[in-house]
Design a protein around this motif. Sequence first.
Motif, PDB file in Angstrom:
ATOM      1  N   LEU A 300       1.085  -1.582  -0.235  1.00  0.00           N
ATOM      2  CA  LEU A 300      -0.020   0.019  -0.447  1.00  0.00           C
ATOM      3  C   LEU A 300       0.694   1.802   0.318  1.00  0.00           C
ATOM      4  CD1 LEU A 300      -3.011  -1.242   2.767  1.00  0.00           C
ATOM      5  CD2 LEU A 300      -3.178  -0.970   0.133  1.00  0.00           C
ATOM      6  N   SER A 301       2.304   1.475   0.709  1.00  0.00           N
ATOM      7  CA  SER A 301       3.112   2.060   0.893  1.00  0.00           C
ATOM      8  C   SER A 301       3.611   2.729  -0.520  1.00  0.00           C
ATOM      9  CB  SER A 301       4.307   2.471   2.588  1.00  0.00           C
ATOM     10  OG  SER A 301       4.862   1.491   2.196  1.00  0.00           O
ATOM     11  N   TYR A 302       3.641   1.582  -1.461  1.00  0.00           N
ATOM     12  CA  TYR A 302       4.396   1.629  -2.727  1.00  0.00           C
ATOM     13  C   TYR A 302       3.121   2.094  -3.367  1.00  0.00           C
ATOM     14  CZ  TYR A 302       5.997  -0.195  -7.322  1.00  0.00           C
ATOM     15  OH  TYR A 302       5.763  -0.606  -8.640  1.00  0.00           O
ATOM     16  N   LEU A 303       1.929   1.586  -3.708  1.00  0.00           N
ATOM     17  CA  LEU A 303       1.232   2.114  -3.979  1.00  0.00           C
ATOM     18  C   LEU A 303       0.589   3.367  -3.690  1.00  0.00           C
ATOM     19  CD1 LEU A 303      -1.857  -0.490  -3.713  1.00  0.00           C
ATOM     20  CD2 LEU A 303       0.234  -0.223  -6.200  1.00  0.00           C
ATOM     21  N   GLN A 304       1.294   3.992  -2.373  1.00  0.00           N
ATOM     22  CA  GLN A 304       0.310   5.367  -2.981  1.00  0.00           C
ATOM     23  C   GLN A 304       1.897   6.731  -3.487  1.00  0.00           C
ATOM     24  OE1 GLN A 304       0.740   5.604   1.994  1.00  0.00           O
ATOM     25  NE2 GLN A 304      -1.299   5.027   2.245  1.00  0.00           N
ATOM     26  N   GLN A 305       3.058   5.890  -3.663  1.00  0.00           N
ATOM     27  CA  GLN A 305       3.755   6.966  -4.361  1.00  0.00           C
ATOM     28  C   GLN A 305       4.053   6.731  -6.497  1.00  0.00           C
ATOM     29  OE1 GLN A 305       7.450   4.654  -2.228  1.00  0.00           O
ATOM     30  NE2 GLN A 305       6.485   5.194  -0.850  1.00  0.00           N
TER      31      GLN A 305
END
Length: 306
Positions: A300-305
């Motif tokens: 999810l943190s990857y997708l946010q970036q």
Amino acid sequence: MKPKILVLIDIGTYSTRMLIIAVHNDGSFNEIFSVGRITALGRKLKETGYLQKEAMEETLAVLREYVLIAKEYHPDKIVAVATQACREAKNAQEFLEKVKQLGIDVRVITGEEEASLSFLATSKALNIQDKFVVIDQGGGSTEFSYGEKDKLIKAISFPFGIVNLTERFIKSDPPTKQELESLQEFLKPQIETAYKEMKDANQLVGLGGTITTVVALEKNLYPYDSKKVHGSTLTYDSVKKWFEKLSSMTLAQRKSIPMIEDKRAESIISGIAIFKVAMEIFQKDTIRISEWGVRHGLLLSYLQQL
């Protein structure tokens, strides 16, 4: 355009897990492959200050296997993190160098980062609308993270988990009443510090192999079925029942239960104690269970970036 293939690896103190995800152009994703193995990287760490050679070799062997599996999917990116054992061990750098030689660029995350990733994953997975506390119980640390919807308010990482608690408190087989009491008496003031910061939470959510195993025991699930575990609820009475039942058994008896992996049988009592004491201190009759954890938080943190 074909989806991006993302490999997420969580090198924990107790287990090593991998998740392979296809990320589509619109930001949606689907799980391709998921695996977890108990490697007990942090065994004897509290006692010696060092990762044991055998534990490092076992973990590296599992990671070697993961790399071979991942390569079959031609990944665009491999994201790997290591947690408490690598935060604490004096020889962690030696182990991390060997991991990097396998082609895995691993980052040691703080306890607070670990808690934040677990919270992010849980809020997405269960879509909780009110205030809640996530208890992510691991091998060498246990994170309490508190927030509302997808907003993290407070995170606390405790340097205790099922590996070091078992080594410190459980000396007999089966454990004595005194050992079980000492374990719970140690946990109470620690968890009370989390409660003071998080007392207005409406519900508790449990993560990790211990609490999902308790669900499997309660529902008599064998083989394990993550779809029947994820989002389910355990009562305090059932948590207490399994704590008492399993702690009255010998290690051999616990190992004979099909829902309990051999290695987990050694340390499951300490894990259940964490949830039991937390439910008592937070005065909650139920706890919800999430299958999503650090790896999903990384996704999810990857997708946010993007």
